[in-house]
Design an enzyme around this catalytic site. Structure first.
Site, PDB file in Angstrom:
ATOM      1  N   ARG A  20       0.821  -1.217   0.000  1.00  0.00           N
ATOM      2  CA  ARG A  20       0.000   0.000   0.000  1.00  0.00           C
ATOM      3  C   ARG A  20       0.851   1.262   0.000  1.00  0.00           C
ATOM      4  O   ARG A  20       0.543   2.215  -0.710  1.00  0.00           O
ATOM      5  CB  ARG A  20      -0.954  -0.003   1.197  1.00  0.00           C
ATOM      6  CG  ARG A  20      -2.018  -1.107   1.090  1.00  0.00           C
ATOM      7  CD  ARG A  20      -2.846  -1.208   2.341  1.00  0.00           C
ATOM      8  NE  ARG A  20      -1.955  -1.522   3.470  1.00  0.00           N
ATOM      9  CZ  ARG A  20      -2.205  -1.223   4.734  1.00  0.00           C
ATOM     10  NH1 ARG A  20      -3.320  -0.595   5.065  1.00  0.00           N
ATOM     11  NH2 ARG A  20      -1.359  -1.545   5.684  1.00  0.00           N
ATOM     12  N   ASN A  38      -6.111  -2.882   2.143  1.00  0.00           N
ATOM     13  CA  ASN A  38      -6.085  -4.327   2.347  1.00  0.00           C
ATOM     14  C   ASN A  38      -7.509  -4.836   2.509  1.00  0.00           C
ATOM     15  O   ASN A  38      -8.352  -4.170   3.111  1.00  0.00           O
ATOM     16  CB  ASN A  38      -5.294  -4.686   3.608  1.00  0.00           C
ATOM     17  CG  ASN A  38      -3.804  -4.603   3.414  1.00  0.00           C
ATOM     18  OD1 ASN A  38      -3.309  -4.542   2.297  1.00  0.00           O
ATOM     19  ND2 ASN A  38      -3.072  -4.593   4.506  1.00  0.00           N
TER      20      ASN A  38
END
Length: 89
Positions: A20, A38
């Site tokens: 990320r 996520n």
């Protein structure tokens, strides 16, 4: 050149490997907007908006990271949105 927005779902070793924050850094450096997060099933979902060549560069950069192992990607083009930045959800 017109902007597009794409929704991605990444499968493989994509959680716990800096995915990320790598995506955020790359997207911001390429002038892209959107978000990444996520999912509970171990995948990562991302929406990214900008010029298509820049989105392609983002995907190339994610594939070059030695810790990230993308096995496959689901993607679709979706309507653009009004945004100012790329962030981690």
């Amino acid at each position: 050149m017109t902007e597009i927005r794409k929704k991605y779902k990444f499968y493989g070793r994509v959680q716990g490997v800096g995915f990320r924050y790598t995506a955020k850094y790359l997207a911001q450096s390429l002038g892209l907007t959107g978000w990444v997060k996520n999912e509970y099933d171990g995948t990562v979902k991302m929406e990214v908006q900008g010029r298509e060549p820049m989105i392609d560069k983002l995907l190339e950069g994610l594939n070059r990271n030695s810790f990230i192992n993308i096995e496959w990607i689901d993607s679709e083009v979706i309507p653009t949105e009004v945004e100012q930045s790329f962030y981690v959800k």
